[in-house]
Enzyme design. Structure first.
Site, short mmCIF file in Angstrom:
data_model
loop_
_atom_site.label_atom_id
_atom_site.label_comp_id
_atom_site.label_asym_id
_atom_site.label_seq_id
_atom_site.Cartn_x
_atom_site.Cartn_y
_atom_site.Cartn_z
N HIS A 122 41.27 41.63 39.33
CA HIS A 122 41.10 40.33 38.66
C HIS A 122 42.09 40.13 37.51
O HIS A 122 42.23 39.00 37.02
CB HIS A 122 39.69 40.18 38.11
CG HIS A 122 38.63 40.07 39.16
ND1 HIS A 122 38.71 39.17 40.23
CD2 HIS A 122 37.46 40.74 39.33
CE1 HIS A 122 37.65 39.30 40.99
NE2 HIS A 122 36.87 40.25 40.47
N ASP A 159 37.52 43.82 48.64
CA ASP A 159 36.46 43.63 47.65
C ASP A 159 35.76 42.30 47.93
O ASP A 159 36.39 41.34 48.37
CB ASP A 159 37.07 43.63 46.26
CG ASP A 159 36.05 43.69 45.14
OD1 ASP A 159 35.87 44.77 44.56
OD2 ASP A 159 35.44 42.64 44.83
#
Length: 310
Positions: A122, A159
């Site tokens: 992220h 993910d």
């Protein structure tokens, strides 16, 4: 196969009750150390250099993560918190991926797994967010391009959350194919199919409740053909296991065997185009039971070729 980790990665903590807890990595390491039958070559992850980090991140972000004095905790946002060990943990997590890439490029092994934290996918070029401080897989991909002269590096991110940071960093770099399969809608609310960068971004959004059969169909129809067309010289994996049905932060219905299947498919891509070179690094996964089982399934699959040859 190689397995990189470092003790400081367990000492990073975002505080009591935070889902990205030190126990995550402790659970993974305990499970992998118990796999006596696997040919695992354990190595200590080095620190990434500032130069390595700056290939993926702005000087301002690197300074914000590394050049801070933290007595107790430092809150970056509601989800992302640092303690005194966090800067070193982030450096060793990124250093693990770079060292693993160096090792597979040198022929020390064909595959490596980096059992590290904090996760990274992220973290954008300029911002830490979503539990992530430094984008380890992006630092590794940039290292492979710069130091090993590769022309085509693939990052496969399974993910359950879209790796908005990896997408941001390589948005307009056609040398990197970023392929993400993730639940949508879900944090960070990016990763739509029409986000394609310079033609090098492939997002495969999955609806809530998608199971292993659905995942296999998506990869067979879209993901694997795109990877074969790209012909990567190195395969990197952002291995998040929060798509498991037990995970408390998401809503997919995957099992450990689904991650093993996908791992074997990615190994086949690496064997076909990249001389078998594949480096995987741990991202998310917040059910300790699921994280343990999926990490074992993933590493078993990665080590399967060595086991077959033994």
């Amino acid at each position: 196969m190689l397995l990189f980790t470092h003790p400081v990665c367990i000492r990073h903590s975002a505080g009591p009750g935070h889902p990205e807890s030190p126990q995550r990595l402790a659970t993974v390491l305990a499970a992998l150390h118990a796999l006596d039958e696997l040919p695992l070559d354990w190595r200590e992850a080095p620190r990434a250099s500032r130069e390595q980090l700056l290939r993926a991140h702005t000087p301002e972000l690197v300074a914000r993560i590394l050049d801070v004095s933290i007595e107790h905790t430092l809150r970056i946002d509601d989800d992302t918190v640092m303690n005194a060990d966090s800067p070193e943990a982030a450096r060793h997590a990124a250093g693990a991926v770079c060292a693993a890439i160096d090792a597979v490029m040198a022929g020390d092994a064909r595959r490596a797994f980096c059992a590290v934290r904090p996760p990274g996918h992220h973290a954008t070029r300029a911002e830490a967010m979503g539990f992530c401080l430094i984008n380890s897989v992006a630092v590794g991909a940039a290292h492979a391009l710069e130091m090993h002269g590769l022309k085509r590096v693939a990052i496969i991110d399974f993910d359950v959350h879209h790796g908005n940071g990896s997408q941001d960093i390589f948005w307009d770099d056609p040398r990197v194919l970023y392929l993400s399969s993730h639940q949508s809608p879900l944090y960070p609310y990016s990763g739509n199919a029409d986000e394609t960068g310079a033609g090098n971004i492939l997002n495969l959004p999955l609806p809530e409740g998608a199971d292993g059969e659905f995942l296999r169909d998506v990869y067979r129809q879209h993901g694997l053909p795109a990877l074969n067309a790209f012909r990567p010289e190195l395969v990197l994996v952002s291995a998040g296991f929060d798509g498991h049905r037990l995970d408390p932060l998401a809503g997919l219905n995957l099992e450990a065997g689904d991650f093993a299947w996908l791992t074997l498919e990615l190994m086949e891509i690496a064997n076909r185009h990249a001389q078998g070179r594949l480096v995987s690094t741990l991202e998310g996964g917040y059910s300790l039971t699921a994280l343990r089982d999926c990490s074992v399934a993933h590493v078993r699959a990665l080590a399967s070729a060595e086991m077959a040859a033994a």
